[in-house]
Write an enzyme that holds these catalytic residues in place. Structure first.
Site, mmCIF file in Angstrom:
data_model
loop_
_atom_site.group_PDB
_atom_site.id
_atom_site.type_symbol
_atom_site.label_atom_id
_atom_site.label_comp_id
_atom_site.label_asym_id
_atom_site.label_seq_id
_atom_site.Cartn_x
_atom_site.Cartn_y
_atom_site.Cartn_z
ATOM 1 N N GLY A 110 -17.270 1.869 -1.749
ATOM 2 C CA GLY A 110 -18.108 3.179 -1.627
ATOM 3 C C GLY A 110 -19.399 3.030 -2.392
ATOM 4 O O GLY A 110 -20.184 3.854 -2.549
ATOM 5 N N TYR B 182 0.924 -1.227 -0.030
ATOM 6 C CA TYR B 182 0.071 0.010 -0.016
ATOM 7 C C TYR B 182 0.907 1.263 -0.148
ATOM 8 O O TYR B 182 1.404 1.524 0.871
ATOM 9 C CB TYR B 182 -1.030 0.067 1.122
ATOM 10 N N SER C 41 -22.621 3.441 -0.690
ATOM 11 C CA SER C 41 -22.827 4.749 -0.014
ATOM 12 C C SER C 41 -22.972 5.821 -1.149
ATOM 13 O O SER C 41 -22.947 7.011 -0.795
ATOM 14 C CB SER C 41 -21.566 5.221 0.899
ATOM 15 N N GLY C 42 -22.641 5.432 -2.268
ATOM 16 C CA GLY C 42 -23.132 6.536 -3.280
ATOM 17 C C GLY C 42 -21.916 7.258 -3.623
ATOM 18 O O GLY C 42 -21.962 8.176 -4.379
#
Length: 315
Positions: free
Chosen positions: A196, A44, A199-200
């Site tokens: 996401g 990461y 959640s939009g």
């Protein structure tokens, strides 16, 4: 252990530039709230995420359990170079992770994918060596199928499997979860918000990797907005946010399942942690599952090349 874990990947540029001070403050807020498990990967941000966590944990190491994924290869331009699960590589990756994190041991160490050229027994055997040497406490797995889980567990006890699991990603329920239950292995579920989608949230920032994912691209994006709208309506009826309802659904699916939330800010963290207080009846669970279905989702969770790398997706 606290019922929700904090996934730190988003703090290292995968969704666009993140604020390091806010990231550290979010980790501190999570610890203050009782969160115990922090999840990261040595790839990461090409090590950035581990160094960030290392700074956040100065003086607070004993409050956290560290779960580290390893094995993904990166080039300087950020391109993927495959996966390396050879025993010598496993120990090499661990040495660098320990240094970047600034710790003496890693609590859970797991290959991020299955290396098709290396028997899982060899990869997990190297983790077992690290456990015996005191550098690792427990062995974990990520995105592998039932047969691989059995083979790995026969070499060294596996504490948990990390796998994508959400109301629209229920694949593990059929063949993988029964094996985990049989063997007494837990689950850390990532992607509980489907990056996401539920959640939009939409890709907007430069560098947001979701712009390359099928579910967020082209006509698929429009279809999947309808799926998110269904969850939004159900959440409104319950008096919670879609984020909280999606997490609460995962929490309600089993005692051994710990959702990994990818909060990058304290505000996102607080919203997500409130899901612990959301209780769903059997009827409510059934209603959510009837209205927000995997069949309604357009596109796979990764692109075709990455999907082929997933042992967990093999029949």
């Amino acid at each position: 252990m606290f019922p929700i874990a904090l996934g730190c990947m988003g703090m290292s540029g995968i969704y666009g530039v993140a604020d390091e001070n806010e990231s550290i403050a979010t980790i501190h807020a999570a610890l203050d709230a009782g969160v115990t498990l922090l999840d990261t990967g040595d790839f990461y941000g090409a090590g950035h995420n581990e160094m960030l966590i290392g700074r956040a944990l100065k003086g607070r190491r004993d409050e956290a359990l560290l779960s580290v994924k390893f094995g993904a290869l990166r080039s300087p331009d950020g391109a993927w170079g495959g996966f390396d699960g050879r025993p010598a590589a496993v120990k090499n990756f661990a040495a660098y992770s320990l240094k970047r994190l600034g710790v003496e041991h890693i609590d859970i160490y797991r290959p991020s994918r299955l290396d098709p050229s290396v028997p899982i027994e060899d990869t997990v055997g190297a983790i077992a060596d690290l456990i015996r040497a005191g550098y690792v406490r427990h062995a974990g797995l990520s995105e592998v199928g039932a047969e691989t889980i059995r083979r790995a567990h026969a070499v060294s006890p596996i504490c948990d499997l990390q796998i994508e699991y959400a109301v629209i990603s229920r694949g593990p329920e059929a063949r993988i979860f029964p094996v985990l239950e049989e063997l007494g292995i837990g689950v850390t579920a990532y992607g509980v918000l489907s990056r996401g989608l539920l959640s939009g949230s939409k890709p907007a920032a430069t560098g947001d990797f979701r712009a390359h994912l099928p579910r967020f691209s082209g006509e698929n994006a429009g279809q999947n907005e309808k799926v998110a709208d269904e969850l939004k309506q159900l959440a409104a009826e319950k008096g919670v946010t879609p984020v909280q309802l999606a997490i609460a659904w995962v929490l309600a699916k089993g005692r051994r399942i710990v959702p990994v939330i990818g909060a990058r800010t304290r505000a996102q963290l607080l919203e997500s942690l409130a899901a612990v207080r959301v209780k769903l009846s059997a009827d409510e669970l059934a209603r959510i599952e009837e209205r927000v279905t995997p069949a309604a989702v357009a596109g796979t969770r990764y692109d075709e090349r990455q999907m082929k790398m997933l042992d967990s997706e093999r029949p």
